[in-house]
Design a protein around this motif. Structure first.
Motif, PDB file in Angstrom:
ATOM      1  N   PHE A 140       0.867  -1.177   0.000  1.00  0.00           N
ATOM      2  CA  PHE A 140       0.000   0.000   0.000  1.00  0.00           C
ATOM      3  C   PHE A 140       0.904   1.227   0.000  1.00  0.00           C
ATOM      4  CE2 PHE A 140      -3.253  -2.908   1.569  1.00  0.00           C
ATOM      5  CZ  PHE A 140      -4.385  -2.450   0.885  1.00  0.00           C
ATOM      6  N   THR A 141       0.666   2.153  -0.921  1.00  0.00           N
ATOM      7  CA  THR A 141       1.486   3.364  -0.999  1.00  0.00           C
ATOM      8  C   THR A 141       0.616   4.595  -0.768  1.00  0.00           C
ATOM      9  OG1 THR A 141       1.172   3.657  -3.394  1.00  0.00           O
ATOM     10  CG2 THR A 141       3.002   2.252  -2.676  1.00  0.00           C
ATOM     11  N   TYR A 142       1.220   5.605  -0.147  1.00  0.00           N
ATOM     12  CA  TYR A 142       0.528   6.876   0.094  1.00  0.00           C
ATOM     13  C   TYR A 142       1.452   8.017  -0.292  1.00  0.00           C
ATOM     14  CZ  TYR A 142      -1.369  10.921   2.504  1.00  0.00           C
ATOM     15  OH  TYR A 142      -1.850  12.181   2.786  1.00  0.00           O
ATOM     16  N   ARG A 143       0.913   8.944  -1.107  1.00  0.00           N
ATOM     17  CA  ARG A 143       1.638  10.161  -1.460  1.00  0.00           C
ATOM     18  C   ARG A 143       0.869  11.358  -0.931  1.00  0.00           C
ATOM     19  NH1 ARG A 143       1.124   8.715  -7.507  1.00  0.00           N
ATOM     20  NH2 ARG A 143      -0.343   7.288  -6.536  1.00  0.00           N
ATOM     21  N   SER A 144       1.500  12.161  -0.117  1.00  0.00           N
ATOM     22  CA  SER A 144       0.808  13.352   0.384  1.00  0.00           C
ATOM     23  C   SER A 144       0.570  14.358  -0.738  1.00  0.00           C
ATOM     24  CB  SER A 144       1.613  13.999   1.514  1.00  0.00           C
ATOM     25  OG  SER A 144       2.887  14.425   1.052  1.00  0.00           O
ATOM     26  N   VAL A 145       1.398  14.281  -1.793  1.00  0.00           N
ATOM     27  CA  VAL A 145       1.188  15.068  -3.019  1.00  0.00           C
ATOM     28  C   VAL A 145       1.057  14.061  -4.157  1.00  0.00           C
ATOM     29  CG1 VAL A 145       2.113  16.806  -4.595  1.00  0.00           C
ATOM     30  CG2 VAL A 145       2.501  17.023  -2.120  1.00  0.00           C
ATOM     31  N   GLY A 146      -0.135  13.967  -4.751  1.00  0.00           N
ATOM     32  CA  GLY A 146      -0.442  12.902  -5.686  1.00  0.00           C
ATOM     33  C   GLY A 146       0.495  12.805  -6.874  1.00  0.00           C
ATOM     34  N   ASP A 147       0.945  13.953  -7.409  1.00  0.00           N
ATOM     35  CA  ASP A 147       1.791  13.917  -8.602  1.00  0.00           C
ATOM     36  C   ASP A 147       3.274  14.092  -8.271  1.00  0.00           C
ATOM     37  OD1 ASP A 147       1.712  16.527  -7.835  1.00  0.00           O
ATOM     38  OD2 ASP A 147       1.029  17.329  -9.760  1.00  0.00           O
ATOM     39  N   SER A 148       3.672  13.743  -7.054  1.00  0.00           N
ATOM     40  CA  SER A 148       5.077  13.873  -6.661  1.00  0.00           C
ATOM     41  C   SER A 148       5.953  12.813  -7.315  1.00  0.00           C
ATOM     42  CB  SER A 148       5.214  13.791  -5.139  1.00  0.00           C
ATOM     43  OG  SER A 148       4.658  12.565  -4.665  1.00  0.00           O
ATOM     44  N   MET A 149       5.339  11.716  -7.810  1.00  0.00           N
ATOM     45  CA  MET A 149       6.073  10.695  -8.555  1.00  0.00           C
ATOM     46  C   MET A 149       5.116  10.033  -9.525  1.00  0.00           C
ATOM     47  SD  MET A 149       6.525   7.598  -5.771  1.00  0.00           S
ATOM     48  CE  MET A 149       7.576   8.502  -4.673  1.00  0.00           C
ATOM     49  N   ASN A 150       5.664   9.504 -10.606  1.00  0.00           N
ATOM     50  CA  ASN A 150       4.857   8.849 -11.634  1.00  0.00           C
ATOM     51  C   ASN A 150       4.794   7.350 -11.357  1.00  0.00           C
ATOM     52  OD1 ASN A 150       3.544   7.947 -13.906  1.00  0.00           O
ATOM     53  ND2 ASN A 150       5.301   8.197 -15.267  1.00  0.00           N
ATOM     54  N   LEU A 151       3.646   6.907 -10.842  1.00  0.00           N
ATOM     55  CA  LEU A 151       3.446   5.488 -10.580  1.00  0.00           C
ATOM     56  C   LEU A 151       2.458   4.861 -11.563  1.00  0.00           C
ATOM     57  CD1 LEU A 151       3.309   5.436  -6.668  1.00  0.00           C
ATOM     58  CD2 LEU A 151       5.288   5.260  -8.196  1.00  0.00           C
ATOM     59  N   GLY A 152       2.116   5.600 -12.602  1.00  0.00           N
ATOM     60  CA  GLY A 152       1.205   5.058 -13.609  1.00  0.00           C
ATOM     61  C   GLY A 152       0.023   5.977 -13.840  1.00  0.00           C
ATOM     62  N   PRO A 153      -1.025   5.487 -14.511  1.00  0.00           N
ATOM     63  CA  PRO A 153      -2.199   6.306 -14.815  1.00  0.00           C
ATOM     64  C   PRO A 153      -2.848   6.873 -13.556  1.00  0.00           C
ATOM     65  CG  PRO A 153      -2.261   4.249 -16.043  1.00  0.00           C
ATOM     66  CD  PRO A 153      -1.135   4.134 -15.069  1.00  0.00           C
ATOM     67  N   ALA A 154      -3.438   8.032 -13.704  1.00  0.00           N
ATOM     68  CA  ALA A 154      -4.191   8.695 -12.636  1.00  0.00           C
ATOM     69  C   ALA A 154      -3.336   8.942 -11.402  1.00  0.00           C
ATOM     70  CB  ALA A 154      -5.423   7.868 -12.259  1.00  0.00           C
ATOM     71  N   THR A 155      -2.107   9.428 -11.641  1.00  0.00           N
ATOM     72  CA  THR A 155      -1.236   9.695 -10.495  1.00  0.00           C
ATOM     73  C   THR A 155      -1.493  11.062  -9.885  1.00  0.00           C
ATOM     74  OG1 THR A 155       0.478  10.536 -11.964  1.00  0.00           O
ATOM     75  CG2 THR A 155       0.615   8.217 -11.340  1.00  0.00           C
ATOM     76  N   GLY A 156      -2.174  11.957 -10.596  1.00  0.00           N
ATOM     77  CA  GLY A 156      -2.415  13.291 -10.061  1.00  0.00           C
ATOM     78  C   GLY A 156      -3.734  13.379  -9.333  1.00  0.00           C
ATOM     79  N   GLY A 157      -3.846  14.374  -8.437  1.00  0.00           N
ATOM     80  CA  GLY A 157      -5.103  14.609  -7.740  1.00  0.00           C
ATOM     81  C   GLY A 157      -5.232  13.799  -6.467  1.00  0.00           C
ATOM     82  N   PRO A 158      -6.153  14.219  -5.606  1.00  0.00           N
ATOM     83  CA  PRO A 158      -6.297  13.573  -4.299  1.00  0.00           C
ATOM     84  C   PRO A 158      -6.745  12.120  -4.387  1.00  0.00           C
ATOM     85  CG  PRO A 158      -8.095  15.120  -4.707  1.00  0.00           C
ATOM     86  CD  PRO A 158      -7.073  15.344  -5.781  1.00  0.00           C
ATOM     87  N   GLU A 159      -7.470  11.750  -5.466  1.00  0.00           N
ATOM     88  CA  GLU A 159      -7.948  10.384  -5.569  1.00  0.00           C
ATOM     89  C   GLU A 159      -6.807   9.389  -5.790  1.00  0.00           C
ATOM     90  OE1 GLU A 159      -8.276  12.662  -7.816  1.00  0.00           O
ATOM     91  OE2 GLU A 159      -7.558  11.839  -9.711  1.00  0.00           O
ATOM     92  N   ALA A 160      -5.634   9.874  -6.127  1.00  0.00           N
ATOM     93  CA  ALA A 160      -4.511   8.984  -6.439  1.00  0.00           C
ATOM     94  C   ALA A 160      -3.544   8.825  -5.273  1.00  0.00           C
ATOM     95  CB  ALA A 160      -3.760   9.527  -7.650  1.00  0.00           C
ATOM     96  N   LYS A 161      -3.858   9.360  -4.104  1.00  0.00           N
ATOM     97  CA  LYS A 161      -2.889   9.332  -3.017  1.00  0.00           C
ATOM     98  C   LYS A 161      -2.665   7.936  -2.462  1.00  0.00           C
ATOM     99  CE  LYS A 161      -3.362  14.127  -1.538  1.00  0.00           C
ATOM    100  NZ  LYS A 161      -3.694  15.021  -0.415  1.00  0.00           N
ATOM    101  N   TRP A 162      -3.715   7.149  -2.353  1.00  0.00           N
ATOM    102  CA  TRP A 162      -3.590   5.781  -1.862  1.00  0.00           C
ATOM    103  C   TRP A 162      -3.684   4.810  -3.019  1.00  0.00           C
ATOM    104  CZ3 TRP A 162      -2.022   4.095   2.717  1.00  0.00           C
ATOM    105  CH2 TRP A 162      -2.146   4.938   3.839  1.00  0.00           C
ATOM    106  N   ARG A 163      -2.683   3.931  -3.148  1.00  0.00           N
ATOM    107  CA  ARG A 163      -2.706   2.896  -4.182  1.00  0.00           C
ATOM    108  C   ARG A 163      -1.995   1.652  -3.636  1.00  0.00           C
ATOM    109  NH1 ARG A 163      -6.005   5.429  -6.350  1.00  0.00           N
ATOM    110  NH2 ARG A 163      -6.192   6.125  -8.515  1.00  0.00           N
ATOM    111  N   ILE A 164      -2.371   0.481  -4.140  1.00  0.00           N
ATOM    112  CA  ILE A 164      -1.658  -0.740  -3.808  1.00  0.00           C
ATOM    113  C   ILE A 164      -1.040  -1.310  -5.073  1.00  0.00           C
ATOM    114  CG2 ILE A 164      -3.746  -2.167  -3.994  1.00  0.00           C
ATOM    115  CD1 ILE A 164      -2.470  -3.987  -1.825  1.00  0.00           C
ATOM    116  N   TYR A 165       0.224  -1.722  -4.969  1.00  0.00           N
ATOM    117  CA  TYR A 165       0.961  -2.287  -6.098  1.00  0.00           C
ATOM    118  C   TYR A 165       1.658  -3.570  -5.654  1.00  0.00           C
ATOM    119  CZ  TYR A 165       0.408   2.471  -7.929  1.00  0.00           C
ATOM    120  OH  TYR A 165      -0.109   3.673  -8.349  1.00  0.00           O
ATOM    121  N   PRO A 166       1.873  -4.493  -6.578  1.00  0.00           N
ATOM    122  CA  PRO A 166       2.621  -5.704  -6.219  1.00  0.00           C
ATOM    123  C   PRO A 166       4.081  -5.367  -5.905  1.00  0.00           C
ATOM    124  CG  PRO A 166       2.221  -5.637  -8.579  1.00  0.00           C
ATOM    125  CD  PRO A 166       1.433  -4.512  -7.992  1.00  0.00           C
ATOM    126  N   ASN A 167       4.688  -6.223  -5.124  1.00  0.00           N
ATOM    127  CA  ASN A 167       6.099  -6.011  -4.776  1.00  0.00           C
ATOM    128  C   ASN A 167       6.812  -7.348  -4.665  1.00  0.00           C
ATOM    129  OD1 ASN A 167       4.845  -6.624  -2.093  1.00  0.00           O
ATOM    130  ND2 ASN A 167       6.968  -6.346  -1.426  1.00  0.00           N
TER     131      ASN A 167
END
Length: 226
Positions: A163-190
């Motif tokens: 589970f990843t959290y960005r306090s600023v949604g577009d601070s890094m490119n993790l894929g589609p829909a990385t900008g905006g508040p809706e993109a702050k929480w995401r889960i990715y495989p590791n």
């Protein structure tokens, strides 16, 4: 006067009492010896072999691509908590001496700040309004490990999700829909590994995203409970 028959009975009773006391003493000795042997076997185990729950504070580095798509690195700190299910359920069996299987979770924190900041996310040479940018990883992993015989060295692999959290949604490119508040929480495989020697732990980990991967490498101290 004690007749011959009474004397025989008294001797028989005395003999039986002596045998009973001797058997009881031997049983007590065997019980004490068994306890001592179990205690000695437990003492021979290293912290990794005894571990049921591990609390593992860590510090290290996070490598990522920032908002300008530049590869950058920042300091990271983590607290990892793990449980060895094999030791929990099969602690007295041979399998528990070598194998590790259980969940691994916790939290990793890094302050990114603006692009072109220093290792601690401060003193940026080109501010773009992301000075307060932070990043969290909460791993939800399954860990499988092998403790090499007659050593206190364990090598493990982990996988699952971060589970990843960005306090600023577009601070890094993790894929589609990385900008905006809706993109702050995401889960990715590791995928990751744990290299443990006694109470020392090295923990590389790679978060796989549709955009740029995030690598973390930490060194930690293992507080084994068990």
């Amino acid at each position: 006067m004690i007749h011959e028959k009474q004397r025989t009975w008294l001797l028989a009773c005395g003999l039986l009492a002596s045998l009973a006391l001797g058997a009881s003493a031997r049983a007590d000795d065997d019980t004490v010896s068994g306890r001592i042997e179990r205690t000695e076997r437990e003492a021979e185990k290293g912290p990794l072999q005894r571990e049921i729950v591990g609390i593992k504070p860590q510090a290290g580095v996070m490598v990522f691509n920032d908002a300008l798509d530049q590869t950058d690195s920042r300091a990271a700190a983590a607290l990892i908590v793990e449980m060895n299910a094999i030791n929990t359920f099969f602690g007295d069996r041979e399998i528990a001496k070598k194998w590790y299987l259980g969940p691994s979770t916790g939290v990793l924190y890094s302050h990114m700040g603006d692009p072109n900041s220093n290792f601690f996310g401060t003193e940026s040479s080109g501010r773009i309004g992301q000075a307060g940018s932070n990043f969290l990883i909460i791993p939800v992993n399954l860990k499988v490990g092998y403790l090499f015989p007659d050593s206190n060295f364990r090598l493990s692999l982990r996988s699952g999700g971060n589970f990843t959290y960005r306090s600023v949604g577009d601070s890094m490119n993790l894929g589609p829909a990385t900008g905006g508040p809706e993109a702050k929480w995401r889960i990715y495989p590791n995928i990751g590994a744990d290299i443990e020697l006694g109470q020392l732990m090295i923990r590389p980990d790679l978060t796989l995203t549709p955009g740029n991967e995030v690598f973390t490498g930490t060194v930690g101290f293992n507080i084994s409970l068990g």
